[in-house]
Write an enzyme that holds these catalytic residues in place. Structure first.
Site, PDB file in Angstrom:
ATOM      1  N   LYS A 125       0.824  -1.218   0.000  1.00 28.80           N
ATOM      2  CA  LYS A 125       0.000   0.000   0.000  1.00 28.80           C
ATOM      3  C   LYS A 125       0.855   1.264   0.000  1.00 28.80           C
ATOM      4  O   LYS A 125       0.587   2.202  -0.752  1.00 28.80           O
ATOM      5  CB  LYS A 125      -0.919   0.039   1.232  1.00 28.80           C
ATOM      6  CG  LYS A 125      -1.948  -1.035   1.317  1.00 28.80           C
ATOM      7  CD  LYS A 125      -2.891  -0.813   2.477  1.00 28.80           C
ATOM      8  CE  LYS A 125      -2.226  -0.873   3.839  1.00 28.80           C
ATOM      9  NZ  LYS A 125      -1.682  -2.212   4.162  1.00 28.80           N
ATOM     10  N   ASN A 148      -3.152   6.645   5.693  1.00 31.48           N
ATOM     11  CA  ASN A 148      -2.416   5.719   6.554  1.00 31.48           C
ATOM     12  C   ASN A 148      -0.907   5.872   6.396  1.00 31.48           C
ATOM     13  O   ASN A 148      -0.144   5.157   7.039  1.00 31.48           O
ATOM     14  CB  ASN A 148      -2.825   4.273   6.223  1.00 31.48           C
ATOM     15  CG  ASN A 148      -2.463   3.291   7.312  1.00 31.48           C
ATOM     16  OD1 ASN A 148      -2.724   3.535   8.487  1.00 31.48           O
ATOM     17  ND2 ASN A 148      -1.857   2.177   6.940  1.00 31.48           N
ATOM     18  N   HIS A 194      -4.192  -9.172  10.310  1.00 33.70           N
ATOM     19  CA  HIS A 194      -5.141  -8.455  11.180  1.00 33.70           C
ATOM     20  C   HIS A 194      -6.372  -9.289  11.527  1.00 33.70           C
ATOM     21  O   HIS A 194      -7.464  -8.736  11.732  1.00 33.70           O
ATOM     22  CB  HIS A 194      -5.586  -7.142  10.521  1.00 33.70           C
ATOM     23  CG  HIS A 194      -4.449  -6.203  10.224  1.00 33.70           C
ATOM     24  ND1 HIS A 194      -3.526  -5.820  11.173  1.00 33.70           N
ATOM     25  CD2 HIS A 194      -4.103  -5.576   9.080  1.00 33.70           C
ATOM     26  CE1 HIS A 194      -2.649  -4.987  10.618  1.00 33.70           C
ATOM     27  NE2 HIS A 194      -2.978  -4.827   9.354  1.00 33.70           N
TER      28      HIS A 194
END
Length: 469
Positions: A125, A148, A194
């Site tokens: 990302k 982020n 996650h």
């Protein structure tokens, strides 16, 4: 800062007073909202109070008076159990959103035509976000990059001036953004991650898939089973899907053949750019980042010439396959962000004659998953708590030594690489620790910075400038 005017005159609870939370408080207040902010960490509450933020203990307030809860993305929404603020908000019928949702509501109200590229995926990302931002900026357009990565989304420049926004979004942020509607949504990959926060891989993948639901164009890298399924579902839903791949030829989409990025439409193929010689985009994983970024750049109106020039000038991200410098034919590469074996594998797969600095505080599984890449390693220099265990795993397959600390490892690796007898065109001293840093450094950034300083201190090293960043 982007003032959030869509909550003018309304009451908002903000929980979480780290970077994004404080920016959310500032933006809401600038837009005329009444804000009550809180955090479970007393030092953060005290610091926010000292700075003049409207701190109120949310445990003692009547939640029926709030119009929304703006929740920090790091706070559990569903798993392993909802945070107490989530339970209070739900009991009072208060909507629960994040700072990215505030961004999209403000955009819808103030500048719905502004271009927004939103990027998600388990891996890649940050590099893809930085690359898309660089491509747009190098083409002469105003661009802001955040989310982020770097600046929190509400800390970016206000809407206007034909400005484009490039946002890295985690699954946590997407979970809190019900009106997520980018101009271009990018999904890179889905691998297990996650799960403590999402419960199952299926739920995690479903959250990632939301990047496609309201995007004008969705770019999906179809190199894993999950993303192929998401692309098929988006197609069936009538969404505008651009498939990209670093592994296979596509009949329609953007893919890599050798080092050439091509755009295909039926029988027609158009060469867009060449990745050869671009050190910041080595390896298959970066080829995937590149094809996704190229597809997004085409979608927002850049032409192949602009894209090619932007790719060539991309400096890469600090601590991620970062070329530090050279001494003779020896290349020094800082991949301190490679904090586990999966991340280190990408670096090891990108070079042939490697003098590998590894170690630190070991993650589960150690470096055993990297055995098929061991033939690329000429010698390993092991540091930190994991050194002895890594030495056992390397065994007789890879010559190695227990360096102990980074300074000793850099000096020894540099000398060994300089004396490489394999006729390799580019021996590489590679910091790819496959470990957390906490035994010897505060974080991976501190470890990577130390590596850069040590390399800079070697005689005869020419450092690579990051001015292009």
């Amino acid at each position: 800062m982007i003032p959030v005017t869509t909550f003018e005159g309304r009451s908002v609870a903000v929980f979480g007073l780290a970077r994004s939370g404080l920016d959310a408080v500032r933006a809401l207040m600038a837009g005329g909202a009444r804000v009550a902010a809180w955090d479970d960490a007393a030092p953060r509450v005290d610091q926010a109070r000292e700075q003049g933020f409207p701190v109120r203990d949310l445990r003692e307030m009547d939640w029926r008076g709030f119009d929304a809860l703006v929740l920090s993305p790091g706070v559990p929404l569903t798993h392993p159990v909802p945070h107490w603020t989530v339970e209070k908000a739900r009991a009072a019928g208060v909507e629960i959103i994040g700072d990215t949702e505030l961004f999209f509501r403000e955009r819808a109200a103030r500048d719905p035509a502004s271009a927004v590229v939103a990027i998600t995926g388990t891996n890649g990302k940050s590099t893809t976000t930085a690359l898309v931002g660089h491509l747009i900026g190098s083409a002469g357009r105003a661009v802001s990059v955040g989310g982020n990565i770097g600046t929190a989304v509400l800390g970016l420049e206000p809407f206007g001036d034909d400005r484009a926004y490039v946002l890295e979004l985690s699954s946590y942020q997407i979970d809190l953004t019900p009106t997520l509607a980018p101009t271009v949504g990018i999904l890179l990959n889905v691998t297990p991650d996650h799960l403590d926060r999402h419960g199952t891989l299926e739920h995690y993948a479903a959250v990632k898939a939301r990047i496609a639901e309201k995007a004008e164009t969705v770019v999906i890298a179809v190199d894993d089973d999950w993303t192929r399924g998401i692309a098929d579902a988006a197609d069936a839903n009538g969404d505008r899907v651009v498939r990209v791949s670093a592994r296979e030829k596509l009949g329609v989409g953007v893919f890599v053949r050798g080092t050439t990025i091509l755009s295909a439409s039926g029988s027609a193929e158009t060469a867009i750019a060449d990745l050869s010689g671009i050190g910041a985009l080595r390896g298959e994983h970066n080829a995937q980042n590149a094809v996704a970024a190229v597809a997004a750049a085409l979608a927002v109106g850049l032409d192949p010439a602009q894209i090619g020039e932007g790719l060539e000038s991309f400096p890469g991200l600090v601590h991620r396959m970062e070329e530090i410098g050279r001494r003779g034919k020896v290349l020094f590469v800082n991949d301190s962000k490679a904090t586990n074996a999966d991340a280190a594998a990408r670096a090891l797969a990108s070079f042939e004659s490697i003098y590998w600095i590894a170690g630190g505080r070991a993650k589960s599984g150690g470096i055993a998953p990297l055995k098929e890449l061991f033939p690329r390693v000429k010698r390993a220099f092991l540091i930190g708590e994991a050194a002895e265990d890594f030495a056992v795993t390397l065994g007789n397959q890879v010559p190695h030594e227990l360096s102990g600390d980074l300074a000793t490892a850099v000096a020894a690796a540099a000398e060994a690489a300089a004396n490489d007898t394999s006729n390799a065109a580019e021996p590489v001293v590679l910091l790819a620790p496959a470990c957390a840093s906490f035994d010897q450094f505060a974080d991976f950034e501190a470890r990577g910075d130390a590596f850069r300083r040590l390399v800079a201190g070697l005689d005869g090293v020419t450092l690579k400038s990051r001015e292009a960043a």
